[in-house]
Design a protein around this motif. Structure first.
Motif, PDB file in Angstrom:
ATOM      1  N   LYS A   1       0.829  -1.199   0.000  1.00 33.00           N
ATOM      2  CA  LYS A   1       0.000   0.000   0.000  1.00 33.00           C
ATOM      3  C   LYS A   1       0.866   1.252   0.000  1.00 33.00           C
ATOM      4  O   LYS A   1       0.569   2.243  -0.689  1.00 33.00           O
ATOM      5  CB  LYS A   1      -0.909  -0.025   1.231  1.00 33.00           C
ATOM      6  CG  LYS A   1      -1.966   1.070   1.265  1.00 33.00           C
ATOM      7  CD  LYS A   1      -2.852   0.897   2.475  1.00 33.00           C
ATOM      8  CE  LYS A   1      -3.936   1.957   2.516  1.00 33.00           C
ATOM      9  NZ  LYS A   1      -4.818   1.780   3.706  1.00 33.00           N
ATOM     10  N   LEU A   2       1.968   1.202   0.752  1.00 31.19           N
ATOM     11  CA  LEU A   2       2.865   2.353   0.830  1.00 31.19           C
ATOM     12  C   LEU A   2       3.545   2.608  -0.503  1.00 31.19           C
ATOM     13  O   LEU A   2       3.578   3.745  -0.992  1.00 31.19           O
ATOM     14  CB  LEU A   2       3.914   2.118   1.920  1.00 31.19           C
ATOM     15  CG  LEU A   2       4.962   3.218   2.112  1.00 31.19           C
ATOM     16  CD1 LEU A   2       4.296   4.499   2.609  1.00 31.19           C
ATOM     17  CD2 LEU A   2       6.034   2.757   3.101  1.00 31.19           C
TER      18      LEU A   2
ATOM     19  N   PHE B   1       4.197   5.518  -5.623  1.00 31.40           N
ATOM     20  CA  PHE B   1       4.231   5.429  -7.082  1.00 31.40           C
ATOM     21  C   PHE B   1       3.262   6.421  -7.706  1.00 31.40           C
ATOM     22  O   PHE B   1       3.608   7.116  -8.670  1.00 31.40           O
ATOM     23  CB  PHE B   1       3.884   4.004  -7.518  1.00 31.40           C
ATOM     24  CG  PHE B   1       3.724   3.849  -9.004  1.00 31.40           C
ATOM     25  CD1 PHE B   1       4.832   3.779  -9.836  1.00 31.40           C
ATOM     26  CD2 PHE B   1       2.451   3.794  -9.572  1.00 31.40           C
ATOM     27  CE1 PHE B   1       4.686   3.643 -11.206  1.00 31.40           C
ATOM     28  CE2 PHE B   1       2.299   3.660 -10.942  1.00 31.40           C
ATOM     29  CZ  PHE B   1       3.422   3.583 -11.759  1.00 31.40           C
ATOM     30  N   ILE B   2       2.041   6.511  -7.181  1.00 35.26           N
ATOM     31  CA  ILE B   2       1.054   7.461  -7.701  1.00 35.26           C
ATOM     32  C   ILE B   2       1.539   8.895  -7.487  1.00 35.26           C
ATOM     33  O   ILE B   2       1.413   9.749  -8.387  1.00 35.26           O
ATOM     34  CB  ILE B   2      -0.307   7.248  -7.021  1.00 35.26           C
ATOM     35  CG1 ILE B   2      -0.869   5.869  -7.382  1.00 35.26           C
ATOM     36  CG2 ILE B   2      -1.288   8.336  -7.446  1.00 35.26           C
ATOM     37  CD1 ILE B   2      -1.150   5.679  -8.846  1.00 35.26           C
ATOM     38  N   LEU B   3       2.126   9.166  -6.311  1.00 39.25           N
ATOM     39  CA  LEU B   3       2.634  10.510  -6.039  1.00 39.25           C
ATOM     40  C   LEU B   3       3.778  10.857  -6.996  1.00 39.25           C
ATOM     41  O   LEU B   3       3.827  11.966  -7.536  1.00 39.25           O
ATOM     42  CB  LEU B   3       3.112  10.598  -4.595  1.00 39.25           C
ATOM     43  CG  LEU B   3       3.673  11.955  -4.137  1.00 39.25           C
ATOM     44  CD1 LEU B   3       2.604  13.042  -4.243  1.00 39.25           C
ATOM     45  CD2 LEU B   3       4.202  11.867  -2.710  1.00 39.25           C
TER      46      LEU B   3
ATOM     47  N   VAL C   1       4.014  13.921  -9.836  1.00 42.39           N
ATOM     48  CA  VAL C   1       5.114  14.889  -9.963  1.00 42.39           C
ATOM     49  C   VAL C   1       5.748  14.781 -11.350  1.00 42.39           C
ATOM     50  O   VAL C   1       6.112  15.787 -11.965  1.00 42.39           O
ATOM     51  CB  VAL C   1       6.167  14.647  -8.862  1.00 42.39           C
ATOM     52  CG1 VAL C   1       7.337  15.617  -9.021  1.00 42.39           C
ATOM     53  CG2 VAL C   1       5.546  14.805  -7.481  1.00 42.39           C
ATOM     54  N   HIS C   2       5.872  13.551 -11.859  1.00 37.99           N
ATOM     55  CA  HIS C   2       6.388  13.346 -13.212  1.00 37.99           C
ATOM     56  C   HIS C   2       5.512  14.068 -14.239  1.00 37.99           C
ATOM     57  O   HIS C   2       6.023  14.678 -15.184  1.00 37.99           O
ATOM     58  CB  HIS C   2       6.440  11.853 -13.519  1.00 37.99           C
ATOM     59  CG  HIS C   2       6.705  11.538 -14.953  1.00 37.99           C
ATOM     60  ND1 HIS C   2       7.967  11.604 -15.523  1.00 37.99           N
ATOM     61  CD2 HIS C   2       5.864  11.163 -15.958  1.00 37.99           C
ATOM     62  CE1 HIS C   2       7.898  11.277 -16.804  1.00 37.99           C
ATOM     63  NE2 HIS C   2       6.636  11.009 -17.094  1.00 37.99           N
ATOM     64  N   SER C   3       4.194  14.009 -14.057  1.00 33.95           N
ATOM     65  CA  SER C   3       3.293  14.690 -14.989  1.00 33.95           C
ATOM     66  C   SER C   3       3.448  16.206 -14.907  1.00 33.95           C
ATOM     67  O   SER C   3       3.290  16.905 -15.908  1.00 33.95           O
ATOM     68  CB  SER C   3       1.838  14.288 -14.706  1.00 33.95           C
ATOM     69  OG  SER C   3       1.397  14.792 -13.451  1.00 33.95           O
TER      70      SER C   3
ATOM     71  N   PHE D   1      -4.826  12.111  -7.113  1.00 37.22           N
ATOM     72  CA  PHE D   1      -3.565  12.322  -7.824  1.00 37.22           C
ATOM     73  C   PHE D   1      -3.575  11.667  -9.197  1.00 37.22           C
ATOM     74  O   PHE D   1      -2.958  12.174 -10.135  1.00 37.22           O
ATOM     75  CB  PHE D   1      -2.397  11.780  -6.992  1.00 37.22           C
ATOM     76  CG  PHE D   1      -2.000  12.666  -5.853  1.00 37.22           C
ATOM     77  CD1 PHE D   1      -1.727  14.012  -6.078  1.00 37.22           C
ATOM     78  CD2 PHE D   1      -1.908  12.177  -4.561  1.00 37.22           C
ATOM     79  CE1 PHE D   1      -1.362  14.851  -5.031  1.00 37.22           C
ATOM     80  CE2 PHE D   1      -1.537  13.001  -3.514  1.00 37.22           C
ATOM     81  CZ  PHE D   1      -1.272  14.338  -3.751  1.00 37.22           C
ATOM     82  N   LEU D   2      -4.282  10.551  -9.334  1.00 34.35           N
ATOM     83  CA  LEU D   2      -4.360   9.889 -10.633  1.00 34.35           C
ATOM     84  C   LEU D   2      -5.142  10.737 -11.628  1.00 34.35           C
ATOM     85  O   LEU D   2      -4.757  10.872 -12.794  1.00 34.35           O
ATOM     86  CB  LEU D   2      -5.017   8.512 -10.476  1.00 34.35           C
ATOM     87  CG  LEU D   2      -5.053   7.626 -11.731  1.00 34.35           C
ATOM     88  CD1 LEU D   2      -3.636   7.365 -12.243  1.00 34.35           C
ATOM     89  CD2 LEU D   2      -5.761   6.312 -11.440  1.00 34.35           C
TER      90      LEU D   2
END
Length: 255
Positions: A160-161, A166-168, A172-174, A228-229
């Protein structure tokens, strides 16, 4: 041309690799030299006559390499060669759709991933040979250390962590992808994007907009991941819109 064609896209990627061949080769050389010097510094200079087994140095090399890879992947679209006005004029004349051109430009950092991993393996091999020839009993491999490492075993709910991080990181990558399109007339557009993001963070912190996130955020991490997604998808769309808005560089920003 408005429709995406996979065969045309593959030809476009091959054309890009041929045009920017020197930049790709230069990037590989820089990766190999930087990693080799870093590995030799931590495994030879730092541990010389100071550690019996040398495992602390290999742990540092593993952590630094992993962090560098994560940061490099987050920067993503901004890690590319300097594109001049002539480059964009040439891109406009290519028989391809805007989506194909955008994906081709975006995929530059993806094309460097195998070269990054290859550079990591070469640097690891060099430090192993050097330490072995010098007779260090603790000579080992960074790859071997990472394969047997339990660095992340102590994290609770690690699946879960890691998914949350990964989503965060993807979000930031986007953001850097948007900056790559907005400041695409500049070689070091990742610096300008970083400055804007830091300024935005300081502004939001000054307005106390982060007080809504308290210690109970862990209970609602699923909702944060969904938010975030959605923001990530919007940022990718915005980056593509900016890319199509003005493909010919002529101003400080791309609008």
């Amino acid at each position: 041309m408005k429709q995406f064609n996979i065969q045309r896209f593959v030809k476009l990627v091959c054309w890009s690799l041929a045009i920017d061949r020197s930049w790709f080769l230069g990037s590989v050389v820089r990766y190999v030299v930087t990693m080799t010097l870093m590995f030799l510094f931590f495994t030879f200079m730092v541990n010389f006559d100071s550690h019996i087994n040398g495992m602390q140095a290999y742990q540092v090399c593993a952590v630094v390499s992993f962090v560098a890879l994560v940061i490099w992947m987050v920067f993503g679209f901004t890690m590319r060669p300097a594109w001049t006005r002539n480059d964009d004029q040439r891109l406009l004349m290519l028989p391809a759709s805007n989506l194909e051109k955008y994906l081709m430009r975006y995929s530059y950092w993806l094309l460097l991933v195998p070269f990054f991993l290859l550079s990591f393996a070469i640097a690891d091999g060099v430090q192993f040979v050097v330490n072995t020839l010098l007779g260090h009993e603790w000579a080992s491999s960074v790859i071997g250390y990472m394969a047997n490492s339990q660095m992340f075993a102590h994290f609770p709910n690690q699946d879960k962590l890691f998914f949350g991080f990964f989503i965060l990181g993807l979000w930031v990558h986007s953001l850097y992808t948007v900056g790559g399109s907005f400041f695409r007339a500049h070689k070091y557009c990742w610096i300008l994007t970083s400055v804007v993001l830091v300024a935005a963070y300081m502004l939001l912190a000054a307005l106390n907009l982060f007080q809504m996130i308290n210690l109970s955020w862990w209970k609602y991490i699923g909702y944060y991941n969904l938010l975030f997604l959605v923001l990530t998808l919007f940022n990718f769309w915005l980056s593509y819109w900016l890319f199509c808005r003005q493909q010919l560089i002529g101003k400080f920003v791309n609008i």
